[in-house]
Design an enzyme around this catalytic site. Sequence first.
Site, PDB file in Angstrom:
ATOM      1  N   ARG B  50      44.804  32.178  34.501  1.00 11.79           N
ATOM      2  CA  ARG B  50      43.550  31.538  34.096  1.00 11.79           C
ATOM      3  C   ARG B  50      42.553  31.621  35.238  1.00 11.79           C
ATOM      4  O   ARG B  50      42.447  30.699  36.043  1.00 11.79           O
ATOM      5  CB  ARG B  50      43.810  30.085  33.718  1.00 11.79           C
ATOM      6  CG  ARG B  50      44.746  29.927  32.531  1.00 11.79           C
ATOM      7  CD  ARG B  50      44.922  28.460  32.185  1.00 11.79           C
ATOM      8  NE  ARG B  50      46.002  28.287  31.212  1.00 11.79           N
ATOM      9  CZ  ARG B  50      47.099  27.555  31.409  1.00 11.79           C
ATOM     10  NH1 ARG B  50      47.276  26.911  32.555  1.00 11.79           N
ATOM     11  NH2 ARG B  50      48.024  27.470  30.466  1.00 11.79           N
ATOM     12  N   ASP B  52      39.182  31.436  37.341  1.00 12.38           N
ATOM     13  CA  ASP B  52      38.072  30.481  37.332  1.00 12.38           C
ATOM     14  C   ASP B  52      36.725  31.153  37.065  1.00 12.38           C
ATOM     15  O   ASP B  52      36.593  32.365  37.198  1.00 12.38           O
ATOM     16  CB  ASP B  52      37.961  29.808  38.721  1.00 12.38           C
ATOM     17  CG  ASP B  52      39.048  28.779  38.934  1.00 12.38           C
ATOM     18  OD1 ASP B  52      39.406  28.083  37.978  1.00 12.38           O
ATOM     19  OD2 ASP B  52      39.536  28.680  40.090  1.00 12.38           O
ATOM     20  N   ARG B 198      41.691  30.953  47.152  1.00  7.81           N
ATOM     21  CA  ARG B 198      40.390  30.589  47.724  1.00  7.81           C
ATOM     22  C   ARG B 198      40.541  29.565  48.849  1.00  7.81           C
ATOM     23  O   ARG B 198      39.765  29.592  49.824  1.00  7.81           O
ATOM     24  CB  ARG B 198      39.465  30.083  46.618  1.00  7.81           C
ATOM     25  CG  ARG B 198      39.050  31.209  45.662  1.00  7.81           C
ATOM     26  CD  ARG B 198      38.430  30.682  44.375  1.00  7.81           C
ATOM     27  NE  ARG B 198      37.292  29.832  44.656  1.00  7.81           N
ATOM     28  CZ  ARG B 198      36.684  29.081  43.722  1.00  7.81           C
ATOM     29  NH1 ARG B 198      37.121  29.098  42.466  1.00  7.81           N
ATOM     30  NH2 ARG B 198      35.658  28.347  44.047  1.00  7.81           N
TER      31      ARG B 198
END
Lengths: 246, 246
Positions: B50, B52, B198
């Site tokens: 999934r 972002d 990230r």
Amino acid sequence: MPRYKALIEYCGTNYQGWQKQASPNTIQGKLEDALFKFSEKQINVIGSSRTDTGVHALGQVAHFDLPKEYEIERIFRGINFYLQDEEISLLKVEKIPREFHSRALATHRHYQYIIINRPAPITLDKYKALWIPQKLDVKRMQEGAKFLIGHHDFSSFRSSECRSRSPIKHLTKLDIKQTEDKIFIYASANSFLHHMVRNIVGTLLLVGRNQIEPETIREILEAKSRSAAGPTSPAWGLYLIKVSYN
Amino acid sequence: MPRYKALIEYCGTNYQGWQKQASPNTIQGKLEDALFKFSEKQINVIGSSRTDTGVHALGQVAHFDLPKEYEIERIFRGINFYLQDEEISLLKVEKIPREFHSRALATHRHYQYIIINRPAPITLDKYKALWIPQKLDVKRMQEGAKFLIGHHDFSSFRSSECRSRSPIKHLTKLDIKQTEDKIFIYASANSFLHHMVRNIVGTLLLVGRNQIEPETIREILEAKSRSAAGPTSPAWGLYLIKVSYN
């Protein structure tokens, strides 16, 4: 007034080309706006090459005169600060003798044209490369390209809007390289006629698609007529990558 | 109902991530719309990861079931046709046994993060890479990265919104490579916590800027607390490049 030489990168997608004309939305216009904010004077920016709407640059060269001398770092940061909402960036600025002229003294312009040759449509490279789904024969394109290298009358590859005094140009390089599904066409010349690279690419694509023979490129060149060559390939695959000076 | 596996590329800039939620403007939503137009049935598309908002993919993998069997070429062309106004592309489609599950059976996810490290702002790579003007010490970043490779509790790099059952993941690769002014960070794991790549990149940037020592990465990992690590780096530098299956 001190003269400065700038190396400029831009994404051409959202601009109407280099040259400031009726529309202020040009690379030259945006650079002059930034210079106005920086120096509070109307400064004329002269570029080596008038790239068309949608054409990108990795190494456009321009020059401009400032009313007084500034520290290089201050010009670099200042102009880039005022360009922050644009897709235009000053890669380098340097002070240069007053005799320098970005357009008149350029000895070679170097372009690349990027083709993505794969069945799937492109996403991340949209407007940054030309998508060709049908398999191209790169070897044939390389064979065809050889006929164009050298000192020739390029009338067959000249747009009707071209205002160059002579159709004779010296094409010093026309290399075609493939890495996976990307095809890069590198073209270098003293200068180019209007749409010359895009018309050459459009014609080489006919060779790559087996629509004409590589040898036909010689006949097209000799015809000295725009109607003999292939269509103009889209602007978005084209990049001005470097400008050379003596 | 026959099951199909799709390899998908997308530019995440204009979408609210992979997962269809309140907003229909997601990769999953757009793929389901295209499949609806193609098959005239509501088809559920299940993705391996999934991603972002703003995160790109060069090799997302998804699966879906069609009400009847179609020729592969017809699915490929049909879906890509209905995706023509999107920045989403089917790179490949294949028929796969009903037992296949893109998310449950994925053994590794492979990401890359692109940093452009140069004084000049970026233009052509805007929203496709993170621009860092201050010179980064890549060697220090490589030293720091070593402490993260292996089987660890990655709580320090886990977003508070993460719904993963366990913070323990096996990071099999964390390579940092530099070519001219581009820095590529490659991260592979069985699976990742929410924002894990990230948060790792944001922390390695502290090392690259000499704000923390490479060895501090070990302490951050051992702290098992999100507040110990650096900030979350922006989504636009991140790409899901590959998903592996046995």
